[in-house]
Design a protein around this motif. Structure first.
Motif, PDB file in Angstrom:
ATOM      1  N   ILE A   1     -14.839 -47.287  -7.047  1.00 10.85           N
ATOM      2  CA  ILE A   1     -15.318 -45.764  -6.631  1.00 10.85           C
ATOM      3  C   ILE A   1     -15.593 -45.727  -5.153  1.00 10.85           C
ATOM      4  O   ILE A   1     -15.529 -44.858  -4.328  1.00 10.85           O
ATOM      5  CB  ILE A   1     -16.610 -45.443  -7.299  1.00 10.85           C
ATOM      6  CG1 ILE A   1     -16.276 -45.221  -8.852  1.00 10.85           C
ATOM      7  CG2 ILE A   1     -17.308 -44.246  -6.809  1.00 10.85           C
ATOM      8  CD1 ILE A   1     -17.224 -45.273  -9.761  1.00 10.85           C
TER       9      ILE A   1
ATOM     10  N   VAL B   1     -15.142 -41.360 -19.143  1.00 10.36           N
ATOM     11  CA  VAL B   1     -14.751 -41.922 -17.774  1.00 10.36           C
ATOM     12  C   VAL B   1     -15.158 -43.206 -17.481  1.00 10.36           C
ATOM     13  O   VAL B   1     -16.208 -43.695 -17.972  1.00 10.36           O
ATOM     14  CB  VAL B   1     -15.312 -40.960 -16.719  1.00 10.36           C
ATOM     15  CG1 VAL B   1     -15.289 -41.597 -15.276  1.00 10.36           C
ATOM     16  CG2 VAL B   1     -14.536 -39.562 -16.352  1.00 10.36           C
TER      17      VAL B   1
ATOM     18  N   VAL C   1     -13.805 -32.898 -13.827  1.00 10.64           N
ATOM     19  CA  VAL C   1     -13.624 -33.131 -15.438  1.00 10.64           C
ATOM     20  C   VAL C   1     -13.717 -31.883 -16.054  1.00 10.64           C
ATOM     21  O   VAL C   1     -14.849 -31.267 -15.695  1.00 10.64           O
ATOM     22  CB  VAL C   1     -14.587 -34.283 -15.864  1.00 10.64           C
ATOM     23  CG1 VAL C   1     -14.418 -34.344 -17.278  1.00 10.64           C
ATOM     24  CG2 VAL C   1     -14.194 -35.625 -15.256  1.00 10.64           C
TER      25      VAL C   1
ATOM     26  N   ILE D   1     -14.002 -42.005  -3.937  1.00 10.59           N
ATOM     27  CA  ILE D   1     -13.410 -41.211  -4.936  1.00 10.59           C
ATOM     28  C   ILE D   1     -14.559 -40.794  -5.680  1.00 10.59           C
ATOM     29  O   ILE D   1     -15.805 -41.219  -5.667  1.00 10.59           O
ATOM     30  CB  ILE D   1     -12.413 -41.540  -5.665  1.00 10.59           C
ATOM     31  CG1 ILE D   1     -12.800 -42.900  -6.494  1.00 10.59           C
ATOM     32  CG2 ILE D   1     -11.179 -41.921  -5.104  1.00 10.59           C
ATOM     33  CD1 ILE D   1     -11.727 -43.223  -7.684  1.00 10.59           C
ATOM     34  N   ASN D   2     -14.563 -39.339  -6.057  1.00  8.58           N
ATOM     35  CA  ASN D   2     -15.491 -38.848  -7.078  1.00  8.58           C
ATOM     36  C   ASN D   2     -15.130 -38.272  -8.354  1.00  8.58           C
ATOM     37  O   ASN D   2     -13.887 -37.909  -8.421  1.00  8.58           O
ATOM     38  CB  ASN D   2     -15.983 -37.390  -6.269  1.00  8.58           C
ATOM     39  CG  ASN D   2     -16.415 -37.769  -4.640  1.00  8.58           C
ATOM     40  OD1 ASN D   2     -17.171 -38.717  -4.269  1.00  8.58           O
ATOM     41  ND2 ASN D   2     -15.541 -37.023  -3.735  1.00  8.58           N
ATOM     42  N   VAL D   3     -16.090 -38.088  -9.223  1.00  5.60           N
ATOM     43  CA  VAL D   3     -16.027 -37.633 -10.463  1.00  5.60           C
ATOM     44  C   VAL D   3     -16.864 -36.360 -10.605  1.00  5.60           C
ATOM     45  O   VAL D   3     -18.013 -36.481 -10.416  1.00  5.60           O
ATOM     46  CB  VAL D   3     -16.305 -38.360 -11.605  1.00  5.60           C
ATOM     47  CG1 VAL D   3     -16.114 -37.783 -13.093  1.00  5.60           C
ATOM     48  CG2 VAL D   3     -15.640 -39.861 -11.624  1.00  5.60           C
ATOM     49  N   ILE D   4     -16.271 -35.369 -10.949  1.00  3.39           N
ATOM     50  CA  ILE D   4     -17.053 -33.992 -10.707  1.00  3.39           C
ATOM     51  C   ILE D   4     -17.198 -33.232 -12.056  1.00  3.39           C
ATOM     52  O   ILE D   4     -15.883 -32.965 -12.409  1.00  3.39           O
ATOM     53  CB  ILE D   4     -16.323 -33.007  -9.706  1.00  3.39           C
ATOM     54  CG1 ILE D   4     -16.227 -33.612  -8.217  1.00  3.39           C
ATOM     55  CG2 ILE D   4     -17.216 -31.644  -9.452  1.00  3.39           C
ATOM     56  CD1 ILE D   4     -17.538 -33.987  -7.681  1.00  3.39           C
ATOM     57  N   GLY D   5     -18.189 -33.097 -12.755  1.00  2.00           N
ATOM     58  CA  GLY D   5     -18.518 -32.375 -13.905  1.00  2.00           C
ATOM     59  C   GLY D   5     -18.183 -30.906 -13.855  1.00  2.00           C
ATOM     60  O   GLY D   5     -18.732 -30.401 -12.761  1.00  2.00           O
TER      61      GLY D   5
END
Lengths: 363, 363, 363, 363
Positions: free
Chosen positions: A301, A294, A287, A306-310
């Motif tokens: 997830i 999100v 992101v 899967i991953n969400v990366i700031g």
């Protein structure tokens, strides 16, 4: 002051020192255009202070948001203050403890003046410094003839680089670089990188992907013109965004089952919800843009892992690396130049969508 | 069959071979209790097949969900089929190409029978194998006297380990271990790990944190009893969850500004929304439990540079490591033992909340 | 000055300020014992300077080598100068830009005063700072009532820690910690760590291995007494070194084919040649002690794919982490206390092998 | 058999099946040239076996060393046996359990037939497989019309790639790729990579550096011609090796104080002693070539914190990635083609230094 053609014009520093006023773009009230006016020139107060003769200051959408007052509750600067958070120029004066630059050096400024003592600084994560100021956002910035910054913010530039050509990399470009750099270790040959949004940040992201990774690059945008540019900057595939379903179908097809990394330079208007659908198992949604939220069921997830990366703005070291790429000709900015006095013309052009590339103000 | 006291009882294998039926717990219809019945014993078909005399099979909440039919749309097994996805026992027979185990070896089974040829397998990420079966979930499982698995699923156990003491680590324990193991590299002295949920998975997570990291461990749970157990397993601090506000306040205080990693073993009922509030800048929310949905504004993700990390069951190598810790006495399971015939008593106890620790079925 | 029992005794600072002399251990000539004498107290000169009331200064073998003149060609200090490179105490006075400590804080000093501006500092590798001084080695050190250091060298200590109990961790302990910390990521359950030499550095290394890794620890030493201590500090196996052949045989047997990492705290007298023979394929020889030379045919290096890894003193962050472990009671030093006036007795005891544990001088 | 122009020529498989002899290059006695003769065609024995119609087999210096008998004590093959360890071709027949390739697929072979079950295989380090054979080195190789390999060794090739153009990448190229790939994570913009030796392995190393890293590449060689080639392949700087002193001086100057990584593709004749002198602090000497011995005083290793890193042939995944780069046109081999019958001409040319590029034998 050296000009952009690299011919040094001797600065009449004696004359300048006699004056105590400099031109600056100050915001007096939220919702009103800033004013170009004369203000007292900044003075060295601390041992790490550095004063820079500004060569160029980038204008970006964040400036519009500042003027609208959106950042007030987060950064609450004291009005009036000088805008400009993407700055480059020449060192004018340094504090007693500064050893890394000297008067006359060409420099670009990291957006934060970090302390070098807090835990974040000690591990090189200076963009999370606990004691930093953020010139142009919470203290006086660089849309002026002079800027007060500090020794830990200045990156000395190679002779081949001119302030006007790099200033806009100091924040927007640095953010794009930072995200790609964090992902670079896993983007080896055969991996799939997908970029959503080939605008101001995205077009630096694409160039960085091509320069520092060996992934296959697919770019998604709503503008065929932006995709055209993307292809010249290193995109291997492009997808015109007509509907989420169409983008998902094409991206899964091109990438053979989804991206290892999706770089979401938009982060709003649906891009932030589409991004996870473009990932393969074990993939990551980086992101970078913002505005939306999100929203992913935890079952998705975990079952897809899967991953969400700031991603915030880059570190000082990221900026050093980005300047190296720029010097090597591997990253280039498209710019439109305005004199500092014409700042409100530039703002008008940016708001009206008439500004091509990044707007650059020259004092 | 060796008994749990380690005294080998010679199996009358000749007799057994004359028979072709084995006892098994089969699900015939969603919504109905499974039946204990006699079925044909499994046969070696492929070169990597392994048949195991089951020593113990774990019973877990996923089995309840399978019986309810929740997994049908995802895994669609052909009914009737044998339940049991957490299995350990003794190798009975091996296929022509199996070289890593031989008849008589004590083994625990990775939940998936991976192929060793697909891209995921080639990088050691066998839990994402493209060609795996999932015994007990999409094919016949281990609530039976015998189980068909394959060479790439079996982990040979040290002499000191008995199937009944480790079976339940094969899936639930492995998932907890996997999440902690992925985070271990950043959990050095002085870092803050926060665990939400000290139940079945969480209590393995806490023991793993204490064994393989040097972080400070804070555990959040709604049950004072669970927190009591957490303290004996290595938690340095515990927080009784009364309200989100109270948890946030206490955790930020204990951790000096938030966790580096939050391990969310709940993933629903609000935990998945609370978790990001417990992070410091650059922290990560490890999602392990599921049921809810992560929902974070992108502005928060980028300005705090936080991450959301998905976690599936562990890899084969994770299981090998977890068995090493278990053998070293650093990870222990609390179990309640039932004979295989009493499977529906065990199911009733689990549903009614009467089952203490993990339920283990012994054929 | 606070005493070791934690009871604060009010320092008569007014009186002290009137004086301008402090007691110090100065080296006047190589080959001669240093003298205890009165010297001018240090003064703040730069904005990041920090003056510390020394609470304890470690004495180590490097001091003997300095006195012998071995470090002259490398560090060439101006004689006479004050010895002492392992220091802890209480902040007395700070420069104008110091924000991380204030007068009265209990601190331990990183051995180098780093700059915070050079490339090494910017990535947290401050022990390779280009602009550092090394008090006690190339400028005045801490065997004195006061020490001049800087803001980037001081680590604030938790209330539970006293200078006399931690000073010797500032260099020797920090070096051992650094090596283990670098290897920690690969030392997961089931891996084999082998320590050569359970002396001053080695016994910190063993405690660190037990605290921050989950490897199986095997310690090799020529002294049965040292091995006895090693076992109490966390060694799972010990090997008495009688001959290289015997050590190799036993270590390969214990480790099931060789170590993943050998920590060589000796680095001379044959240990540096033995170490690679104790590795399994893909293993690494961590060199910490010195004096000999590594010598390996390239065919062995490539066919076994083994590595040799150099290790200097730790970083500032390493020291912060080591202090955390110490505060948690997971790392302990054995010490012998001497008053500063008795420095030459301490030196005599160290040379004669009569000094048990680490020698600590108290001003 | 498909020809190199991509036009499929239908193989008369029925005819071939009636025959049981294939042409092969067999070594009968050390010190004597191998003979081209007819031998029984290989047969599928195990479920993972794969038989390949060889399209091309690389000839390399290792073959000369095998003929001389140098590898006998290490690999002790049973003479006579077929040479050829760099092979590519088309799948002819597969064992009962093979699912990843089918007859007709174009493939390149990893040099080892790994097992998929041992610890090395489970972490993707299949080049350290405990149960592998090494065709052409310890069992029959690929200088023949057919080769017996296994499912875990075959990499399916993209349509654009022909065996004759890639065969020599299977061992030599793979080794160079592996070393660069291991170092790639630290070779970001501004870092300095130095290559010693721009020959067979080195020229693949240079192309890989340019393709997957963003480092500045400096190449050292004794041949101006090799340096000329290096520049066309991506070297930014070249240094003609006249003396060690001169090389050291120039490299330290070009790299601004030494390399972050030196890739030593020579490993003998002094290169292995020169390499550490070309490193900056914290740099690494990657040993790839062999013949000499690394010899560094431990004081240098620790005070500079430098490393020596061993490099064997690459993994299966490395080969997949290298084929991706090749397909993308980013890595190219220079070859000289010989018919299989002319193998001894090729050997003669290689010995005499007349062979330009890599020698390729076509059955």
């Amino acid at each position: 002051m050296p000009n952009d053609e690299g011919v040094a014009i001797v600065r009449k520093s004696l004359d300048l020192e006699e004056e105590d006023l400099v031109k600056a773009v100050r915001l007096h009230q939220y919702g009103e255009n800033p004013r170009v006016e004369e203000v007292a020139e900044p003075a060295i107060k601390g041992p790490w202070d550095v004063i820079v003769d500004v060569g160029a200051a980038g204008l970006c959408r964040t400036d519009l948001h500042i003027i609208e007052g959106q950042w007030e509750p987060i950064q609450h600067p004291s009005l009036p203050y000088i805008l400009g958070h993407e700055n480059a120029g020449w060192v004018r004066e340094v504090g007693s403890a500064v050893t890394n630059v000297k008067a006359g050096d060409t420099v670009i400024m990291h957006p934060l003046t970090s302390c070098g003592l807090c835990p974040a600084c000690r591990v090189g994560q200076d963009s999370h410094c606990e004691n930093a100021t953020f010139p142009g956002v919470n203290v006086n910035g660089g849309m002026a003839e002079q800027l007060l910054t500090n020794a830990r913010a200045v990156v000395k530039l190679d002779e081949g680089l001119q302030p006007r050509n790099v200033a806009a990399l100091a924040d927007a470009g640095l953010t794009a670089y930072h995200a790609v750099r964090k992902a670079a270790d896993v983007l080896f040959p055969g991996t799939q990188a997908v970029v959503i949004g080939a605008g101001g940040l995205g077009h630096i992201g694409i160039q960085t992907l091509a320069a520092i990774t060996s992934s296959t690059i697919t770019v998604v945008d709503r503008s065929e013109e932006a995709l055209e540019l993307a292809r010249t900057l290193g995109a291997h595939h492009t997808v015109l965004s007509t509907s989420d379903e169409e983008v998902e179908k094409q991206v899964l097809d091109i990438t053979g089952g989804g991206a290892h990394i999706v770089f979401d330079f938009v982060g709003e208007r649906g891009a932030e919800l589409l991004a996870p659908r473009l990932l393969r198992n074990r993939g990551s949604h980086y992101v970078i843009g913002y505005g939306g939220a999100v929203n992913i069921p935890t079952i998705d997830i975990i079952s897809r892992e899967i991953n969400v990366i700031g991603n915030l703005v880059g570190t000082y070291n990221d900026l050093v690396e980005l300047m190296t790429l720029t010097e090597q000709g591997r990253v280039k900015l498209h710019t439109s130049i305005y004199p500092l006095d014409a700042v409100n013309d530039a703002i008008g052009d940016l708001e009206a969508g008439r500004l091509v590339g990044r707007g650059i103000l020259i004092p």
